[in-house]
Scaffold this motif. Structure first.
Motif, PDB file in Angstrom:
ATOM      1  N   MET A   1      29.821  58.439  36.794  1.00  0.00           N
ATOM      2  CA  MET A   1      29.081  58.664  38.039  1.00  0.00           C
ATOM      3  C   MET A   1      29.904  59.413  39.073  1.00  0.00           C
ATOM      4  O   MET A   1      29.417  59.698  40.168  1.00  0.00           O
ATOM      5  CB  MET A   1      28.607  57.331  38.636  1.00  0.00           C
ATOM      6  CG  MET A   1      27.622  56.577  37.769  1.00  0.00           C
ATOM      7  SD  MET A   1      26.775  55.215  38.621  1.00  0.00           S
ATOM      8  CE  MET A   1      28.148  54.149  39.072  1.00  0.00           C
ATOM      9  N   THR A   2      31.143  59.770  38.748  1.00  0.00           N
ATOM     10  CA  THR A   2      31.994  60.515  39.657  1.00  0.00           C
ATOM     11  C   THR A   2      33.037  61.263  38.847  1.00  0.00           C
ATOM     12  O   THR A   2      33.285  60.934  37.674  1.00  0.00           O
ATOM     13  CB  THR A   2      32.667  59.586  40.687  1.00  0.00           C
ATOM     14  OG1 THR A   2      33.328  60.383  41.689  1.00  0.00           O
ATOM     15  CG2 THR A   2      33.710  58.681  40.036  1.00  0.00           C
ATOM     16  N   GLY A   3      33.650  62.271  39.478  1.00  0.00           N
ATOM     17  CA  GLY A   3      34.612  63.099  38.763  1.00  0.00           C
ATOM     18  C   GLY A   3      36.038  62.613  38.853  1.00  0.00           C
ATOM     19  O   GLY A   3      36.835  62.789  37.922  1.00  0.00           O
ATOM     20  N   ILE A   4      36.388  61.992  39.970  1.00  0.00           N
ATOM     21  CA  ILE A   4      37.753  61.510  40.187  1.00  0.00           C
ATOM     22  C   ILE A   4      37.701  60.521  41.338  1.00  0.00           C
ATOM     23  O   ILE A   4      36.743  60.518  42.133  1.00  0.00           O
ATOM     24  CB  ILE A   4      38.738  62.674  40.470  1.00  0.00           C
ATOM     25  CG1 ILE A   4      40.194  62.205  40.355  1.00  0.00           C
ATOM     26  CG2 ILE A   4      38.445  63.347  41.814  1.00  0.00           C
ATOM     27  CD1 ILE A   4      41.198  63.358  40.283  1.00  0.00           C
ATOM     28  N   GLU A   5      38.722  59.679  41.453  1.00  0.00           N
ATOM     29  CA  GLU A   5      38.727  58.604  42.447  1.00  0.00           C
ATOM     30  C   GLU A   5      40.123  58.406  43.018  1.00  0.00           C
ATOM     31  O   GLU A   5      41.123  58.896  42.488  1.00  0.00           O
ATOM     32  CB  GLU A   5      38.263  57.286  41.807  1.00  0.00           C
ATOM     33  CG  GLU A   5      36.826  56.913  42.129  1.00  0.00           C
ATOM     34  CD  GLU A   5      36.656  56.302  43.509  1.00  0.00           C
ATOM     35  OE1 GLU A   5      37.670  56.088  44.210  1.00  0.00           O
ATOM     36  OE2 GLU A   5      35.504  56.010  43.885  1.00  0.00           O
ATOM     37  N   ALA A   6      40.177  57.663  44.112  1.00  0.00           N
ATOM     38  CA  ALA A   6      41.447  57.219  44.684  1.00  0.00           C
ATOM     39  C   ALA A   6      41.293  55.778  45.129  1.00  0.00           C
ATOM     40  O   ALA A   6      40.246  55.388  45.662  1.00  0.00           O
ATOM     41  CB  ALA A   6      41.872  58.097  45.862  1.00  0.00           C
ATOM     42  N   GLY A   7      42.330  54.981  44.900  1.00  0.00           N
ATOM     43  CA  GLY A   7      42.319  53.578  45.279  1.00  0.00           C
ATOM     44  C   GLY A   7      43.619  53.184  45.945  1.00  0.00           C
ATOM     45  O   GLY A   7      44.416  54.039  46.344  1.00  0.00           O
TER      46      GLY A   7
ATOM     47  N   LEU B   1      24.958  48.804  38.316  1.00  0.00           N
ATOM     48  CA  LEU B   1      26.411  48.632  38.416  1.00  0.00           C
ATOM     49  C   LEU B   1      26.876  48.339  39.843  1.00  0.00           C
ATOM     50  O   LEU B   1      27.883  47.639  40.040  1.00  0.00           O
ATOM     51  CB  LEU B   1      27.115  49.887  37.900  1.00  0.00           C
ATOM     52  CG  LEU B   1      26.864  50.214  36.427  1.00  0.00           C
ATOM     53  CD1 LEU B   1      27.528  51.536  36.062  1.00  0.00           C
ATOM     54  CD2 LEU B   1      27.347  49.092  35.523  1.00  0.00           C
ATOM     55  N   ASN B   2      26.207  48.901  40.834  1.00  0.00           N
ATOM     56  CA  ASN B   2      26.587  48.717  42.247  1.00  0.00           C
ATOM     57  C   ASN B   2      28.051  49.078  42.487  1.00  0.00           C
ATOM     58  O   ASN B   2      28.790  48.359  43.151  1.00  0.00           O
ATOM     59  CB  ASN B   2      26.330  47.270  42.691  1.00  0.00           C
ATOM     60  CG  ASN B   2      26.400  47.114  44.203  1.00  0.00           C
ATOM     61  OD1 ASN B   2      25.939  47.976  44.943  1.00  0.00           O
ATOM     62  ND2 ASN B   2      27.003  46.028  44.660  1.00  0.00           N
ATOM     63  N   ALA B   3      28.456  50.216  41.956  1.00  0.00           N
ATOM     64  CA  ALA B   3      29.831  50.683  42.136  1.00  0.00           C
ATOM     65  C   ALA B   3      29.970  51.546  43.385  1.00  0.00           C
ATOM     66  O   ALA B   3      30.936  51.412  44.141  1.00  0.00           O
ATOM     67  CB  ALA B   3      30.276  51.477  40.904  1.00  0.00           C
TER      68      ALA B   3
ATOM     69  N   LEU C   1      24.872  63.024  41.100  1.00  0.00           N
ATOM     70  CA  LEU C   1      23.915  62.297  41.945  1.00  0.00           C
ATOM     71  C   LEU C   1      22.772  61.732  41.105  1.00  0.00           C
ATOM     72  O   LEU C   1      22.272  60.625  41.379  1.00  0.00           O
ATOM     73  CB  LEU C   1      23.370  63.223  43.034  1.00  0.00           C
ATOM     74  CG  LEU C   1      24.362  63.618  44.129  1.00  0.00           C
ATOM     75  CD1 LEU C   1      23.718  64.598  45.106  1.00  0.00           C
ATOM     76  CD2 LEU C   1      24.886  62.392  44.874  1.00  0.00           C
ATOM     77  N   ASP C   2      22.374  62.463  40.079  1.00  0.00           N
ATOM     78  CA  ASP C   2      21.342  61.956  39.172  1.00  0.00           C
ATOM     79  C   ASP C   2      21.859  60.736  38.412  1.00  0.00           C
ATOM     80  O   ASP C   2      21.134  59.746  38.232  1.00  0.00           O
ATOM     81  CB  ASP C   2      20.916  63.051  38.199  1.00  0.00           C
ATOM     82  CG  ASP C   2      19.895  62.550  37.183  1.00  0.00           C
ATOM     83  OD1 ASP C   2      18.776  62.202  37.597  1.00  0.00           O
ATOM     84  OD2 ASP C   2      20.241  62.484  35.986  1.00  0.00           O
ATOM     85  N   ARG C   3      23.111  60.796  37.957  1.00  0.00           N
ATOM     86  CA  ARG C   3      23.716  59.649  37.272  1.00  0.00           C
ATOM     87  C   ARG C   3      23.747  58.427  38.203  1.00  0.00           C
ATOM     88  O   ARG C   3      23.459  57.303  37.772  1.00  0.00           O
ATOM     89  CB  ARG C   3      25.138  59.981  36.832  1.00  0.00           C
ATOM     90  CG  ARG C   3      25.269  61.052  35.779  1.00  0.00           C
ATOM     91  CD  ARG C   3      25.013  60.532  34.397  1.00  0.00           C
ATOM     92  NE  ARG C   3      25.935  59.479  33.998  1.00  0.00           N
ATOM     93  CZ  ARG C   3      25.841  58.801  32.859  1.00  0.00           C
ATOM     94  NH1 ARG C   3      24.856  59.044  32.027  1.00  0.00           N
ATOM     95  NH2 ARG C   3      26.714  57.865  32.554  1.00  0.00           N
ATOM     96  N   VAL C   4      24.105  58.660  39.450  1.00  0.00           N
ATOM     97  CA  VAL C   4      24.161  57.558  40.410  1.00  0.00           C
ATOM     98  C   VAL C   4      22.778  56.931  40.590  1.00  0.00           C
ATOM     99  O   VAL C   4      22.630  55.700  40.598  1.00  0.00           O
ATOM    100  CB  VAL C   4      24.724  58.050  41.765  1.00  0.00           C
ATOM    101  CG1 VAL C   4      24.594  56.956  42.822  1.00  0.00           C
ATOM    102  CG2 VAL C   4      26.183  58.482  41.613  1.00  0.00           C
ATOM    103  N   SER C   5      21.757  57.769  40.726  1.00  0.00           N
ATOM    104  CA  SER C   5      20.410  57.239  40.958  1.00  0.00           C
ATOM    105  C   SER C   5      19.919  56.419  39.765  1.00  0.00           C
ATOM    106  O   SER C   5      19.158  55.457  39.935  1.00  0.00           O
ATOM    107  CB  SER C   5      19.430  58.385  41.244  1.00  0.00           C
ATOM    108  OG  SER C   5      19.217  59.183  40.085  1.00  0.00           O
ATOM    109  N   ARG C   6      20.374  56.762  38.561  1.00  0.00           N
ATOM    110  CA  ARG C   6      19.891  56.071  37.356  1.00  0.00           C
ATOM    111  C   ARG C   6      20.714  54.837  36.991  1.00  0.00           C
ATOM    112  O   ARG C   6      20.172  53.865  36.464  1.00  0.00           O
ATOM    113  CB  ARG C   6      19.855  57.047  36.170  1.00  0.00           C
ATOM    114  CG  ARG C   6      18.750  58.082  36.298  1.00  0.00           C
ATOM    115  CD  ARG C   6      18.563  58.891  35.034  1.00  0.00           C
ATOM    116  NE  ARG C   6      19.659  59.834  34.812  1.00  0.00           N
ATOM    117  CZ  ARG C   6      20.412  59.850  33.705  1.00  0.00           C
ATOM    118  NH1 ARG C   6      20.210  58.966  32.749  1.00  0.00           N
ATOM    119  NH2 ARG C   6      21.356  60.752  33.556  1.00  0.00           N
ATOM    120  N   HIS C   7      22.004  54.875  37.258  1.00  0.00           N
ATOM    121  CA  HIS C   7      22.876  53.805  36.760  1.00  0.00           C
ATOM    122  C   HIS C   7      23.479  52.917  37.851  1.00  0.00           C
ATOM    123  O   HIS C   7      23.839  51.769  37.573  1.00  0.00           O
ATOM    124  CB  HIS C   7      24.004  54.410  35.922  1.00  0.00           C
ATOM    125  CG  HIS C   7      23.526  55.161  34.722  1.00  0.00           C
ATOM    126  ND1 HIS C   7      22.976  54.543  33.618  1.00  0.00           N
ATOM    127  CD2 HIS C   7      23.481  56.496  34.464  1.00  0.00           C
ATOM    128  CE1 HIS C   7      22.629  55.451  32.734  1.00  0.00           C
ATOM    129  NE2 HIS C   7      22.916  56.648  33.218  1.00  0.00           N
TER     130      HIS C   7
END
Length: 470
Positions: free
Chosen positions: A167-173, A41-43, A31-37
């Motif tokens: 900014m996250t540990g894993i994803e799904a698409g 990036l707007n990912a 969450l800290d990474r998200v707030s800073r980056h």
């Protein structure tokens, strides 16, 4: 705890099980990474910090009682915006759907939660998931962490960007036209397009759509191949009425070491001009694999006529996506198809015919696909895998002007149609085959690139294993 955010999900899960850090601590790091980056990036475009903290606290309590929910216990996860997550918007980047709040979780979400993840947000997509860029009127544009002037890919571009930025540990698409694979390639992460049908798409659909679309699949993106395997197996399995009598058991790779593999290589084709910067790096990776013992055949071809194969894919692809079009758009395509020259096989002419063809015509194209499937099956009698590019170049600069079909990208400093890259998407997709994207280093321009690893039907764990060995 330096650079914890760049570890694979498998490594993060082990640290949690070993009690090197708590689930809540790990979530706060992300969450800290998200707030800073993320502002640049707007990912990640939807956040549920309160719900995620509650889930992480519950995961810590469970672990204190030796109750491990699954192989990804406590790993923070985000997911592509097009998946239903209860209480959150599912818009597919369509402005008229901005107030479409999901009543329940997609099956993939349920299964990943059962594997132990802490879901804390959703990631950006293009309008109707129909671009190799990720921008829409609701959430704006997602930028590539390697160069914010470039695309991270699409339609799972937010997913790949979030992973690449730690900014996250894993994803799904999801993937019908390389929407998992091209973002992984452009952003320097791993992605897996599974054999069609083995990962149920329930809860990943536009409102009112209940039948899975032809060619379309869902699958994982990650920073490691082990993560792909864990997530693929977590989301896989029969559901619905078929679960009354069917089960799924994916075979493990019969080949354990690189020297055991015999692979075909196809790095260039007449259907899509290739940028030399990318081709040189992929060739260097192929030569590296050969030095490590992989048996390479760069003359091998899975089908006799790639131009015909590509046409079959485009006709079936655009027929599958026709249900996303409005009545007015369909009428426009119908009129253009009626007026077109029968010998015109430009991309727009193909789209016009594909989205308006009759069911009888579709059956003819489906029959042609079956013959392609048999060609591929014969190829895999002699080879374990086929290695190809995923795109014509590394990540290209943002270009949102006009229709996608009219846009170009620079390939060897020459403008080429952006949609030509669908050739590499369609090679495995048209015939339902698994394909894994594995990072293959950086081009001379310093941009990441990936290699597409295509396997035989149901050999998902083999393509992922090869990616692991790379």
């Amino acid at each position: 705890m330096t650079d914890l955010h760049y570890l694979t999900a498998t490594q993060l899960a082990k640290k949690i099980r070993d009690k090197e850090l708590s689930c809540l601590e790990l979530l706060e790091i992300y969450l800290d990474r998200v707030s800073r980056h993320n502002p640049v990036l707007n990912a990640i475009i939807v956040l549920d910090e309160q719900g995620a903290r509650a889930r992480a606290h519950e995961a810590d309590q469970a672990l204190a009682h030796a109750d491990i929910w699954g192989p990804l216990h406590g790993v923070p996860m985000t997911i592509k915006e097009s998946f239903n997550v209860a209480g959150q918007p599912t818009t597919w980047g369509v402005p008229t759907l901005k107030d479409n709040i999901a009543l329940g979780d997609a099956l993939a979400v349920t299964r990943m939660k059962a594997a132990g993840v802490t879901l804390f947000g959703k990631t950006n997509v293009p309008f109707m998931l129909a671009d190799w860029q990720s921008f829409n009127e609701i959430y704006g544009t997602t930028n590539n962490p390697w160069d914010i002037t470039r695309t991270p890919g699409g339609s799972s571009g937010g997913a790949a960007a979030a992973l690449a930025a730690g900014m996250t540990g894993i994803e799904a698409g999801s993937d019908i036209g390389a929407s998992i694979r091209n973002p992984a390639h452009y952003s320097g992460v791993f992605g897996h397009k599974p054999t069609m049908g083995i990962l149920p798409t329930t809860g990943h659909a536009l409102p009112g759509k209940n039948v899975p679309a032809d060619i379309s699949v869902i699958g994982p993106l990650a920073r490691g191949a082990n993560d792909l395997e864990i997530a693929t197996l977590a989301m896989a399995g029969v559901d619905g009425r078929n679960a009354r009598g069917l089960t799924l058991k994916l075979p493990s790779s019969r080949k354990k070491h690189l020297k055991d593999f015999k692979v075909g290589v196809l790095l260039e084709d007449e259907n899509c001009a290739q940028d030399g910067d990318l081709t040189d790096q992929l060739q260097a990776k192929i030569e590296h694999l050969a030095r490590r013992g992989v048996q390479i055949d760069d003359k091998a071809r899975p089908v006799a006529d790639t131009k015909r194969a590509h046409l079959i894919y485009l006709m079936l692809l655009r027929a599958a996506t026709a249900t996303r079009l409005s009545d007015d758009a369909l009428e426009m395509h119908r009129n253009r198809a009626f007026a077109s020259d029968p010998d015109d096989f430009s991309y727009k002419a193909i789209v016009d015919r594909a989205v308006t063809m009759s069911h009888t015509e579709w059956l003819v194209w489906n029959e042609k696909r079956e013959l392609l499937c048999r060609e591929w099956a014969a190829f895999f009698d002699s080879y374990d895998l086929l290695l190809t590019p995923i795109a014509a170049s590394a990540a290209f600069p943002h270009n949102q002007a006009g229709e996608r079909a009219d846009r170009t990208i620079l390939v060897n400093n020459t403008p080429e149609p952006e949609v030509d890259q669908l050739f590499w998407a369609g090679l495995p997709s048209a015939v339902f085959l698994p394909a894994t994207c594995a990072p293959a280093g950086l081009t001379r321009s310093g941009l990441p690139c990936g290699l597409q690893i295509i396997g035989s039907h149901m050999s998902d764990l083999t393509t992922i294993h090869f990616a692991r060995l790379m």
